[in-house]
Design an enzyme around this catalytic site. Structure first.
Site, PDB file in Angstrom:
ATOM      1  CD  GLU A  34      -2.503   1.654   0.104  1.00 24.58           C
ATOM      2  OE1 GLU A  34      -2.289   2.783  -0.387  1.00 24.58           O
ATOM      3  OE2 GLU A  34      -3.269   0.818  -0.415  1.00 24.58           O
ATOM      4  CB  THR A  43     -10.854   4.319  -2.449  1.00 21.41           C
ATOM      5  OG1 THR A  43      -9.607   4.323  -3.152  1.00 21.41           O
ATOM      6  CG2 THR A  43     -11.604   5.602  -2.781  1.00 21.41           C
ATOM      7  CG  HIS A 441     -47.732  -1.344  10.616  1.00 19.11           C
ATOM      8  ND1 HIS A 441     -47.883  -0.438   9.583  1.00 19.11           N
ATOM      9  CD2 HIS A 441     -48.344  -0.797  11.705  1.00 19.11           C
ATOM     10  CE1 HIS A 441     -48.568   0.603  10.035  1.00 19.11           C
ATOM     11  NE2 HIS A 441     -48.861   0.406  11.321  1.00 19.11           N
TER      12      HIS A 441
END
Length: 460
Positions: A34, A43, A441
């Site tokens: 890296e 990213t 609900h």
């Protein structure tokens, strides 16, 4: 110093880091390279999905702002919150792999010497890493167009540098009206910034249905975001510490002045410095690494994962690239990019605009006889309960088979509901299957009972 590994992975993004852990757990020695210690995890974690959604969440929960000073304080809190979050995630990603005895992490710039050798220049050492299997996962970066004055980083930002800005701009000009530009317009306007978008096209999101685009524009206009279409940016100038953009519209030159400029004109392949030519790796016409449907480059032992291969630029696609590679290496070799089904996406503008499958325009272009089921969000009990009633839910149906072809949703929790629609499209079920489910609900999902009822379905 020369070191040999079973696998070299260049880039610590979603696909690369997941692959590194998997291969290491299978007993293989993995070198993971890296370039920056600020990019462990990739990213998404550091400069894209996670920090932008953190800012979006903070912006939409801002309360009790009575002055610009209040707005500035809330914005600084949001930046601090974002930094705390990504720092923890970055450290967790690093520690997870660094603790694996079969993974060696190199922090430095990787450059191919030849097709089996990668030079890595770290802060204190230069290494030559050698392997018979190499994966490139370097992602993409902001595309900066050739505009005079655009290199002035005192007033010009891209999507990455903007998130380090600690002073809330009173005025912002955004060049570009794609996903990135629209999301940042939503974030900063929610904090109170006066936002103007300069759009080179006739409208936003040209691949979407007109009514979807118009609803997004309406949402942004409620926050005083101004969109100017058909513009051509000519020059950027700094005048008295302010940013002036000179643009052309209808053959007339105009200017707009703001505190800062955000350039959001798309992404390009992050290949700079990799020395791909030394390995003989071919690029496509857009500058991304050319791959087969199993993600191999023109070199049999080198793969490209995630944004760098020019596929859809989403973190979840990078993760699916990893799945394809593992299947090809250790599985039944049936997974390829060509057998991916419907890929959902979302623009987080509060409420989010989420899409999967075909919209009306695309379905008609493919020759379908189209039915549309549509309901306004203000007819949904849960939306009324939480006081978030903007938008609509729209589902596209094939008239001849009653199968769901796709959906567009602009509503609270649409980025979650869309996956249920994705499943229905993938399984090719009739719309009545979703209509007749029993949903909890009060929820946003239960709107599927109503939107798919006979009186809501129209032929278009």
């Amino acid at each position: 110093m020369k070191k040999t590994f079973d696998t070299i992975i260049i880039g610590f993004g979603k696909g690369g880091k997941t692959l590194a852990g998997d291969l290491a757990n299978r007993g293989l020695k993995v070198a993971l390279v890296e370039k920056s210690n600020k990019m462990y995890g990739g990213t998404c974690i550091n400069v894209a999905c996670i920090p932008t959604k953190s800012l979006e969440n903070s912006a939409n929960n801002v309360k009790n702002i009575n002055s610009w000073n209040d707005a500035q304080i809330e914005y600084e809190k949001a930046i601090d919150k974002k930094e705390t979050l990504i720092t923890k995630l970055r450290e967790a990603n690093y520690n997870k792999l660094n603790s694996n005895d079969n993974v060696t992490i190199f922090t430095g710039m990787a450059t191919f010497i030849d097709e089996n050798t990668v030079e890595v220049k770290t802060e204190n050492e230069v290494y030559e890493l050698v392997s018979e299997r190499i994966f490139i996962n370097t992602g993409s970066k902001s595309f900066i167009p050739n505009i005079k004055g655009i290199e002035n980083n005192k007033i010009v930002y891209n999507s990455e540098s903007l998130m380090n800005l600690r002073t809330l701009p009173k005025k912002m000009t955004i060049i570009g009206a794609g996903f990135i530009g629209l999301e940042f317009a939503g974030i900063y306007s929610s904090f109170g910034t006066e936002v103007t978008i300069l759009n080179s096209n006739n409208g936003i999101l040209p691949n979407e249905d007109i009514e979807d685009s118009q609803e997004i524009i309406k949402l942004l206009e409620k926050r005083n975001v101004k969109i100017i279409n058909n513009t051509k940016v000519k020059e950027i100038k700094e005048v008295s510490n302010l940013a002036t953009v000179e643009y052309e519209i209808n053959n007339e030159l105009k200017e707009i002045t703001s505190d800062i400029i955000l350039v959001a004109t798309g992404r390009k392949a992050n290949t700079e410095g990799l020395g791909l030519e030394n390995a003989g790796i071919e690029l496509n016409e857009r500058g991304f690494i050319k791959v087969s449907d199993t993600l191999k480059t023109n070199k049999e032992h080198i793969w490209a994962i995630g944004d760098i291969n020019g596929g859809p630029q989403f973190t979840y696609i990078s993760l699916d690239d990893y799945r394809i590679i593992i299947n090809q290496l250790f599985g039944n070799k049936t997974r390829t990019t060509s057998n991916r089904k419907n890929i959902p996406n979302a623009i987080f503008i509060s409420p989010a605009f989420s899409r999967v499958g075909l919209n009306v325009k695309q379905a008609k272009e493919k020759g379908y006889d189209v039915l549309v089921a549509k309901i306004p969000v203000d007819a949904i009990p849960r939306a009324k309960q939480i006081g978030k009633t903007d938008g609509f839910i729209k589902i596209v149906i094939d008239k001849n088979s009653n199968k769901i072809l796709g959906a567009s949703m602009i509503c609270e929790d649409s980025s979650e509901i869309i996956h249920l629609i994705q499943l229905a499209v993938d399984l090719e079920v009739e719309y009545t299957y979703l209509r007749d489910r029993v949903y909890a609900h009060p929820t946003m999902t239960e709107a599927l009972n109503d939107v798919l009822s006979p009186n809501m379905i129209k032929e278009v």
